[in-house]
Design an enzyme around this catalytic site. Structure first.
Site, PDB file in Angstrom:
ATOM      1  N   CYS A 146       0.823  -1.216   0.000  1.00 25.04           N
ATOM      2  CA  CYS A 146       0.000   0.000   0.000  1.00 25.04           C
ATOM      3  C   CYS A 146       0.857   1.266   0.000  1.00 25.04           C
ATOM      4  CB  CYS A 146      -0.877   0.033   1.238  1.00 25.04           C
ATOM      5  SG  CYS A 146      -1.863  -1.437   1.459  1.00 25.04           S
TER       6      CYS A 146
ATOM      7  N   ARG B 117       5.068  -0.185  -6.033  1.00 26.52           N
ATOM      8  CA  ARG B 117       5.046  -0.955  -4.789  1.00 26.52           C
ATOM      9  C   ARG B 117       4.094  -2.149  -4.882  1.00 26.52           C
ATOM     10  NH1 ARG B 117       6.670   2.328  -0.118  1.00 26.52           N
ATOM     11  NH2 ARG B 117       5.266   1.093   1.159  1.00 26.52           N
TER      12      ARG B 117
ATOM     13  N   TRP C 113      -3.058  -2.721  -1.449  1.00 27.04           N
ATOM     14  CA  TRP C 113      -2.678  -4.096  -1.764  1.00 27.04           C
ATOM     15  C   TRP C 113      -3.456  -4.961  -0.769  1.00 27.04           C
ATOM     16  CZ3 TRP C 113       0.046  -8.248   0.555  1.00 27.04           C
ATOM     17  CH2 TRP C 113       0.534  -9.217  -0.341  1.00 27.04           C
TER      18      TRP C 113
ATOM     19  N   ASN D 229      -1.737   2.354   5.798  1.00 30.48           N
ATOM     20  CA  ASN D 229      -0.838   1.254   5.414  1.00 30.48           C
ATOM     21  C   ASN D 229      -0.592   0.404   6.650  1.00 30.48           C
ATOM     22  OD1 ASN D 229      -0.556   2.419   2.941  1.00 30.48           O
ATOM     23  ND2 ASN D 229       1.608   2.909   3.141  1.00 30.48           N
ATOM     24  N   GLY D 230      -0.438  -0.911   6.460  1.00 29.78           N
ATOM     25  CA  GLY D 230      -0.140  -1.782   7.596  1.00 29.78           C
ATOM     26  C   GLY D 230      -1.314  -2.671   7.937  1.00 29.78           C
TER      27      GLY D 230
ATOM     28  N   GLU E   5      18.261 -17.577  -7.343  1.00 24.87           N
ATOM     29  CA  GLU E   5      17.811 -16.224  -7.675  1.00 24.87           C
ATOM     30  C   GLU E   5      17.278 -16.187  -9.116  1.00 24.87           C
ATOM     31  OE1 GLU E   5      16.938 -13.583  -6.473  1.00 24.87           O
ATOM     32  OE2 GLU E   5      17.298 -11.959  -7.885  1.00 24.87           O
TER      33      GLU E   5
ATOM     34  N   LYS F  48      13.523 -15.067 -10.115  1.00 20.58           N
ATOM     35  CA  LYS F  48      13.243 -14.019 -11.117  1.00 20.58           C
ATOM     36  C   LYS F  48      12.270 -14.535 -12.170  1.00 20.58           C
ATOM     37  CE  LYS F  48      14.303 -11.117  -9.630  1.00 20.58           C
ATOM     38  NZ  LYS F  48      15.058 -10.873  -8.449  1.00 20.58           N
TER      39      LYS F  48
ATOM     40  N   GLU G  47       8.711 -15.129 -10.775  1.00 16.24           N
ATOM     41  CA  GLU G  47       8.106 -13.866 -10.337  1.00 16.24           C
ATOM     42  C   GLU G  47       7.533 -13.067 -11.512  1.00 16.24           C
ATOM     43  OE1 GLU G  47       9.897 -10.627  -7.173  1.00 16.24           O
ATOM     44  OE2 GLU G  47      11.249 -11.549  -8.581  1.00 16.24           O
TER      45      GLU G  47
ATOM     46  N   HIS H 209      18.589 -37.159  -6.904  1.00 12.86           N
ATOM     47  CA  HIS H 209      17.863 -37.530  -5.685  1.00 12.86           C
ATOM     48  C   HIS H 209      16.375 -37.165  -5.791  1.00 12.86           C
ATOM     49  CE1 HIS H 209      21.588 -38.651  -3.754  1.00 12.86           C
ATOM     50  NE2 HIS H 209      22.118 -37.506  -4.150  1.00 12.86           N
TER      51      HIS H 209
ATOM     52  N   LYS I 290       6.266  -4.512  -4.070  1.00  9.08           N
ATOM     53  CA  LYS I 290       7.694  -4.207  -4.040  1.00  9.08           C
ATOM     54  C   LYS I 290       8.249  -4.281  -2.626  1.00  9.08           C
ATOM     55  CE  LYS I 290      11.713  -2.942  -5.472  1.00  9.08           C
ATOM     56  NZ  LYS I 290      12.529  -4.041  -6.027  1.00  9.08           N
TER      57      LYS I 290
HETATM   58  C1  AGP Z   1      12.778  -9.870  -5.402  1.00  8.05           C
HETATM   59  O1  AGP Z   1      12.723  -9.945  -6.796  1.00  8.05           O
HETATM   60  C2  AGP Z   1      11.531  -9.967  -4.701  1.00  8.05           C
HETATM   61  N1  AGP Z   1      10.552  -9.098  -5.216  1.00  8.05           N
HETATM   62  C3  AGP Z   1      11.530 -10.180  -3.204  1.00  8.05           C
HETATM   63  O2  AGP Z   1      11.952 -11.480  -3.012  1.00  8.05           O
HETATM   64  C4  AGP Z   1      12.381  -9.243  -2.293  1.00  8.05           C
HETATM   65  O3  AGP Z   1      13.737  -9.464  -2.521  1.00  8.05           O
HETATM   66  C5  AGP Z   1      12.004  -9.526  -0.831  1.00  8.05           C
HETATM   67  O4  AGP Z   1      10.662  -9.186  -0.634  1.00  8.05           O
HETATM   68  C6  AGP Z   1      12.884  -8.778   0.158  1.00  8.05           C
HETATM   69  O5  AGP Z   1      12.788  -7.400  -0.007  1.00  8.05           O
HETATM   70  P1  AGP Z   1      13.806  -6.428   0.675  1.00  8.05           P
HETATM   71  O6  AGP Z   1      15.149  -6.681   0.072  1.00  8.05           O
HETATM   72  O7  AGP Z   1      13.301  -5.050   0.371  1.00  8.05           O
HETATM   73  O8  AGP Z   1      13.822  -6.717   2.135  1.00  8.05           O
END
Ligand code: AGP
Length: 613
Positions: free
Chosen positions: A2, A27, A73, A97-98, A486, A490, A493, A509, A608
Site C-alpha cells: 500500500c 510498490r 494491496w 498502510n499496515g 535467484e 526471477k 516472479e 535424488h 515491491k
Molecule cells: C525480489 O525480486 C523480490 N521481489 C523479493 O523477493 C524481495 O527481494 C524480498 O521481498 C525482500 O525485499 P527487501 O530486500 O526489500 O527486504
C-alpha cells in the site's frame, strides 16, 4: 505494498495526489482512491490501476487543496472498490498502510455503538474509531481531529501509517506512524505526506521522517508534532538526494530493464569508497565496525527473497575467505524459531527497502535475544532497518522500482564481498597481496557487468524458446547455487513459469524425474572447482532428453550441440563470478516475461516492499 500520499496546500492538490499514486504504483497494489475537502468531503475510488481512478476524478471534477490518497494491496477483504481507501466515517476520511491486529474486537465494539461497516477492511475500523473518539463515545470527547487521532491510536495494535482529513477541520491533515514508514514534505506553500520519498520529490527535496509513535498535524503553514509519549518534538528536515528523474523510465520500456542496465553505474557508486583505496578500512561499515569485527566469531544473516540469496552467496565467501562460520536464515522463519543466541555473532540484515516486515521483526527478535552486533546492508538510507542497527552499509543502487530486484541484489553482493574481506582481514586470513587482488577485481566489476549486458541479443533469442514452457529447472553448484535460486525466483516472479533451483548434485535424488524434452534446464556453469562435477550432472539431463541452456565461462570447454545451448560469459571472474552470472539470468527472465506478455514491473499478486507479515 500500500502507498499513502497526502497534501495540505495553497494550490489545488488532486493532480499532486494522482501523480504521487502513480509514482507509488511500483510498490504493487490492486485498487486506488482519494478524498479531498472542498465544501465537504469528496471521494473517488477504483479497482485496478491509478489511471482508472484518474478518469473517475476527471469526470467527477473532484478538486481541493487538502486531500489524501492511497494505493491498496489487499490484505483484509478482496480487491474491490468498496474495500479501497479512503474509508469514511461521517465526513472523516482515512487512508492506512499496515495491519491492525485487534480490528475484529474494535469492529464489534464500534458496531455496538451503532457504526455501520461497508467494507471488509481493518482500515474502516480506524475511521469509525477516530469518529467515536471525536464524539466522546470512546474516551473523553476530543478537542479536535488531532486529539481524536491520538485517542484512536492508543487503541490500535499492529503496524500502521495513517493520514486523516475531516470536514470538521477543513484546513488540516493529521498523520500518524507506528511501524510503517511515513514522511513529510516541507515547502513554503504547503505540507505533504507520503509513505515513500519518491512520491514527494515532484514538490520538494526537503523531508522529515517520522519516528514510530509520532503523530503530526499539518496545516499549510505549520507542522505540529508529538512523539509516542505525547511530548512535542521536532524532527530534523533532511534534503533527499532522490531526483525526480531517478524514478522515471527515460529511454527504457520497463523499470526492470532500466535497472538491469543501471548495474554498472550502481556498482560503481556502491564501490566508490574503494576507488582509490590501497587497503580496506572497517569504517565503511560504521564508526564502531573495527571494534565489533574484533569480537565477531560467527555471522548470522537474516533476509527474505532475493536479499536472502545474496546472504547465501556470502556464506560461501565468508566461510572460504574469512574462515568464520556463517548461517543464513529466512527472516520469517528465524523470528518464530527458538534459536541459541551467541553474543559474539554478527547479525547481518539485508534488505533493499529496509522496511520488509519479516526482516525487521527478525532483527527485533535477534536483539531481544541479546545480539548487539548488528549490521544492516540496505539500499534506503532513511529506512527503519538502517536506523535500528549498530553498523550499516548503504548500497548506492538508487531507487529500485521494478518489483523484481536486480541492481539491489548485485550491489548487496558487492557490499557482502567487502564485508567478507574485512572479516578476513580482522581474522588474519587476508594477505596484503590478496587484498589488493580482490580490491582490483571489485573495481573492475562495473566493466565486467557491462560486458555481460552485451549478451542481451543472444539471451533474447533464447527467450523465444520459453514461450510455451510452464516449468523450468535451474542448476548451479557451490556459490552459484544461490545464483541459480535467484534466477529461478526471477523467472517465476515475472513470467509466471514455475521454476525450481537445485544444487546440480541433488538432481538424481528426485528432480531428475521431471526432466523430459519439455523441461528447459538452465545451468550456471563457471569454470570453478566444481565444473567437472557439474558437467556430469548436465550429462544426466541430456541423457533424459532435457534441453540445456548453459551460461559457461569461455574456458569451461562446453560446446553447443543438439539439446545443449551454450552462451559464453565474457570473463571468468573467480569468487565474484556470481555477480556476473546473475546479470545474465536477469536478462533471461526479463526477455521471457516479454515473450509471455506479463506485466514485467508489476507482476500479479506481488508488492515491491512487503511491509506486512
Ligand atoms: C525480489 O525480486 C523480490 N521481489 C523479493 O523477493 C524481495 O527481494 C524480498 O521481498 C525482500 O525485499 P527487501 O530486500 O526489500 O527486504
Amino acid at each position: 505494498m500500500c502507498g499513502i500520499v497526502g497534501a495540505v496546500s495553497a494550490k489545488e492538490c488532486t493532480n499532486f495526489l494522482l501523480a504521487g499514486l502513480t509514482t507509488l504504483e511500483y510498490r504493487g497494489y490492486d485498487s486506488a482512491g482519494l478524498a479531498v475537502l472542498n465544501n465537504g468531503l469528496q471521494r473517488a475510488r477504483a479497482k485496478g490501476r491509478v489511471a482508472e481512478l484518474a478518469s473517475k476524478v476527471a469526470k467527477g471534477d473532484i478538486q481541493g487543496q487538502v486531500g489524501i490518497a492511497h494505493t491498496r494491496w489487499a490484505t483484509h477483504g478482496v480487491p474491490a472498490e468498496r474495500n479501497a481507501h479512503p474509508h469514511i466515517s461521517e465526513g472523516l476520511a482515512v487512508v492506512h498502510n499496515g495491519i491492525i491486529e485487534n480490528y475484529e474486537s474494535l469492529r464489534e465494539q464500534l458496531q455496538g455503538l451503532g457504526y455501520v461497516f461497508t467494507s471488509d477492511t481493518d482500515t474502516e475500523t480506524i475511521a469509525h474509531l477516530i469518529q467515536a473518539c471525536f464524539k466522546g463515545q470512546i474516551g473523553e470527547p476530543a478537542e479536535n481531529l488531532f486529539s481524536a487521532v491520538q485517542c484512536a491510536v492508543a487503541h490500535l495494535k499492529g503496524a500502521f501509517a495513517l493520514a486523516v482529513i475531516s470536514e470538521e477541520e477543513p484546513d488540516c491533515l493529521v498523520v500518524a506512524r507506528e511501524g510503517s514508514p511515513l514522511m513529510l514534505g516541507i515547502t513554503d506553500e504547503g505540507h505533504y505526506a507520503a509513505s515513500d520519498a519518491s512520491a514527494l520529490v515532484s514538490v520538494t527535496q526537503q523531508m522529515m521522517h517520522l519516528e514510530n509513535g509520532d503523530i503530526a498535524r499539518l496545516t499549510r503553514d505549520a507542522v505540529m508534532l508529538v512523539d509516542a509519549q505525547g511530548q512535542a518534538v521536532e524532527r530534523e528536515v533532511v534534503t533527499s538526494h532522490l531526483s525526480a528523474n531517478a524514478v522515471e523510465l527515460g529511454e527504457y520500456d520497463h523499470f526492470m530493464q532500466k535497472e538491469i542496465f543501471e548495474q554498472p553505474q550502481a556498482l560503481g557508486n556502491t564501490l566508490e569508497m574503494i576507488s582509490g583505496a590501497g587497503q580496506l578500512q572497517p569504517g565503511i561499515f560504521g564508526a564502531e565496525a573495527a571494534a565489533i569485527f574484533e569480537q565477531v566469531d560467527s555471522v548470522l544473516i537474516l533476509a527474505c527473497g532475493t536479499s536472502s540469496y545474496a546472504g547465501l552467496t556470502a556464506k560461501y565467501w565468508i566461510e572460504q575467505v574469512a574462515s568464520i562460520p556463517c548461517n543464513v536464515e529466512i527472516a520469517s522463519e528465524y523470528r518464530y524459531r527458538q534459536s541459541v543466541a551467541n553474543p559474539n555473532q554478527l547479525v547481518v540484515v539485508i534488505s533493499q527497502s529496509g522496511e520488509t516486515a519479516d526482516t525487521l521483526a527478525a532483527l527485533h527478535h535477534a536483539k531481544s535475544l541479546g545480539h548487539t552486533h548488528t549490521l544492516a546492508i540496505c539500499n534506503v538510507p532513511e529506512s527503519t532497518i538502517v536506523r535500528e542497527t549498530a553498523l550499516r552499509f548503504i548500497t548506492r543502487a538508487g531507487p529500485e522500482i521494478g518489483v523484481a530486484s536486480t541492481k539491489a541484489f548485485t550491489t548487496q553482493l558487492s557490499a557482502l564481498f567487502l564485508l567478507t574481506l574485512l572479516l578476513a582481514k580482522t581474522n588474519q586470513r587476508l594477505s596484503k597481496e590478496n587484498e589488493k587482488i580482490y580490491l582490483d577485481e571489485l573495481r573492475h566489476l562495473p566493466v565486467a557487468v557491462e560486458r555481460v549486458l552485451s549478451l542481451e541479443p543472444d539471451i533474447k533469442a533464447w527467450s523465444l524458446q520459453f514461450a510455451n514452457k510452464h516449468h523450468a529447472l535451474f542448476l548451479g553448484r557451490g556459490r552459484h547455487f544461490p545464483i541459480a535460486s535467484e534466477g529461478a525466483l526471477k523467472l517465476k516472479e515475472i513470467s509466471y513459469i514455475h521454476a525450481e533451483a537445485y544444487p546440480a548434485g541433488e538432481l538424481k535424488h528426485g528432480p531428475l524425474a521431471l526432466v523430459d524434452a519439455d523441461m528447459p534446464v538452465i545451468v550456471v556453469a563457471p569454470n570453478d572447482e566444481l565444473l567437472e562435477k557439474l558437467k556430469a550432472n548436465m550429462q544426466e539431463v541430456s541423457a533424459r532428453g532435457g534441453q540445456l541452456y548453459v551460461f559457461a565461462d569461455g574456458d569451461s570447454a562446453i560446446r553447443s550441440t543438439n539439446g545443449v545451448n551454450v552462451l559464453t560469459m565474457p570473463e571468468h571472474y573467480g569468487l565474484l563470478s556470481p555477480v556476473l552470472h546473475v546479470v545474465a539470468l536477469q536478462l533471461l527472465s526479463y526477455h521471457v516475461a516479454l515473450v509471455k506478455g506479463t506485466d514485467v514491473d508489476k507482476p500479479r499478486n506481488l508488492a515491491k516492499s512487503v511491509t506486512v507479515e
